[in-house]
Design an enzyme around this catalytic site. Structure first.
Site, mmCIF file in Angstrom:
data_model
loop_
_atom_site.group_PDB
_atom_site.id
_atom_site.type_symbol
_atom_site.label_atom_id
_atom_site.label_comp_id
_atom_site.label_asym_id
_atom_site.label_seq_id
_atom_site.Cartn_x
_atom_site.Cartn_y
_atom_site.Cartn_z
ATOM 1 N N ASP A 1 0.928 5.636 0.682
ATOM 2 C CA ASP A 1 0.213 6.748 1.292
ATOM 3 C C ASP A 1 -0.196 7.771 0.242
ATOM 4 O OD1 ASP A 1 0.659 5.667 3.855
ATOM 5 O OD2 ASP A 1 2.612 6.649 3.991
ATOM 6 N N ARG B 1 0.847 -1.185 0.000
ATOM 7 C CA ARG B 1 0.000 0.000 0.000
ATOM 8 C C ARG B 1 0.886 1.240 0.000
ATOM 9 N NH1 ARG B 1 -3.303 0.633 5.488
ATOM 10 N NH2 ARG B 1 -3.626 2.679 4.537
ATOM 11 N N ARG C 1 9.420 6.570 5.265
ATOM 12 C CA ARG C 1 9.374 8.013 5.503
ATOM 13 C C ARG C 1 9.926 8.365 6.884
ATOM 14 N NH1 ARG C 1 3.404 9.580 4.649
ATOM 15 N NH2 ARG C 1 4.248 11.601 5.366
#
Length: 267
Positions: free
Chosen positions: A53, A51, A201
Site C-alpha cells: 500500500d 503488492r 495492518r
C-alpha cells in the site's frame, strides 16, 4: 533471447502510492520498469512478490524481470542501483531458472510491523517509519493474541472490502511480537503462505486494541469466525509496515557457475 532475474529490492515507501502501477501517483513498479527500459532499450515487465500500500516500506521485496542474455546478475546489480531513484536500492540480483515468477513462485512471505511506544517516536526521524503510538502496550496480551492467529484460518474479517477471492484461508507459520531495542517499542513479525489486502495492518490494529485493553482477547477467535470485517478494528497506519522477504525453492536459483557457462556460450 532473454533470461529471468530476481532483484531483492529495498525502498522507502513514503513517496510512493505502493508497488503497483496506479492511474495517478508515483509507484515503485513504474520507477523500476522505467529503469529497465532505459537499460535494455525496450519495455520489460517487473513482477513483485506482493503488492504494498501507499506508505508501506520494503527491505527485501522480490522482483522478477526478463533481461537480454548479454546481461549478468553482477552488471544488472550495478546498473540498477546507478539509475534507480534515491529512495530505492537493490540489495542483490540473482539469475533464476526459466519460468520463475516473483509472486507465483513464492513459498512464503514475511512482514514486520514496528510500533513506537515512547514519546520520541513522534520524532520526524522516526514517525515516517513506524506507528508513533507513544502509549504503553501490554506485551503479554499482544503475544497471546498473536498465538491465536498461528496456523490455518479464514482471515476474511481481516481483509479489505471488495476482494473477490476463491477463498480467504491463509496459513501463518510465524506470528509473534518482540520488544525493540532501547525501549523504542515493539515489532510484530508474521510469515504466511499468502496475505490478503490490508491483512497485516488489520491484524495489528486489532491486536493493539487488545494490548491497550480496548478489546478482550476472546475477540480474536470471534473475528476469525466472521465473514466480513464489520467488527474488526481499523487498520494500523501504513508507515509501520515492512515487506521483509519472500521465500523461494532453492532449486529455482541458477548457480553462479551455471550463469557463467550461459554467458560464455554467448561470447
Amino acid at each position: 533471447m532473454s533470461r529471468t532475474f530476481l532483484a531483492r529490492l529495498q525502498f522507502d515507501g513514503t513517496g510512493f502510492v505502493g508497488w503497483q502501477r496506479q492511474p495517478a501517483g508515483r509507484s515503485v513498479q513504474t520507477e523500476f520498469e522505467r529503469v529497465l527500459e532505459r537499460l535494455f532499450g525496450q519495455r520489460a515487465p517487473a513482477h513483485a512478490a506482493g503488492r504494498t500500500d501507499a506508505g508501506v516500506h520494503a527491505i527485501g521485496l522480490g522482483v522478477s524481470f526478463p533481461a537480454p542474455d548479454t546481461w549478468s546478475a553482477r552488471t544488472l546489480h550495478r546498473a540498477l542501483n546507478a539509475l534507480l531513484p534515491r529512495d530505492c536500492w537493490v540489495e542483490q540480483v540473482h539469475a533464476m531458472q526459466p519460468g520463475f515468477h516473483a509472486r507465483r513462485s513464492a513459498l512464503a512471505r514475511r512482514y514486520r510491523y514496528d510500533i513506537g511506544i515512547d514519546r520520541a517516536s513522534a520524532s520526524p526521524f522516526r514517525r515516517p517509519f513506524e506507528w508513533a503510538l507513544a502509549r504503553p502496550l501490554d506485551l503479554g496480551m499482544l503475544q497471546a493474541a498473536a498465538t491465536l492467529l498461528r496456523g490455518d484460518h479464514d482471515f476474511q474479517a481481516f481483509a479489505a472490502k471488495g476482494q473477490d477471492k476463491p477463498h480467504y484461508r491463509c496459513r501463518l507459520s510465524v506470528a509473534e511480537w518482540k520488544s525493540r531495542s532501547a525501549g523504542r517499542g515493539v515489532s510484530f513479525h508474521v510469515e504466511a503462505d499468502r496475505f490478503l489486502h490490508h491483512m497485516v495492518r488489520m491484524l495489528v490494529g486489532t491486536m493493539v486494541d487488545v494490548g491497550l485493553g480496548r478489546r478482550p482477547l476472546s475477540d480474536i477467535d470471534m473475528l476469525l469466525g466472521q465473514d466480513d470485517n464489520q467488527l474488526t478494528s481499523p487498520p494500523a497506519p501504513p508507515q509501520g509496515l515492512y515487506f521483509v522477504r519472500a521465500t523461494y525453492p532453492p532449486e529455482l536459483f541458477l548457480a553462479p557457475e551455471a550463469e557463467s557457462r550461459a554467458m560464455s556460450s554467448l561470447a
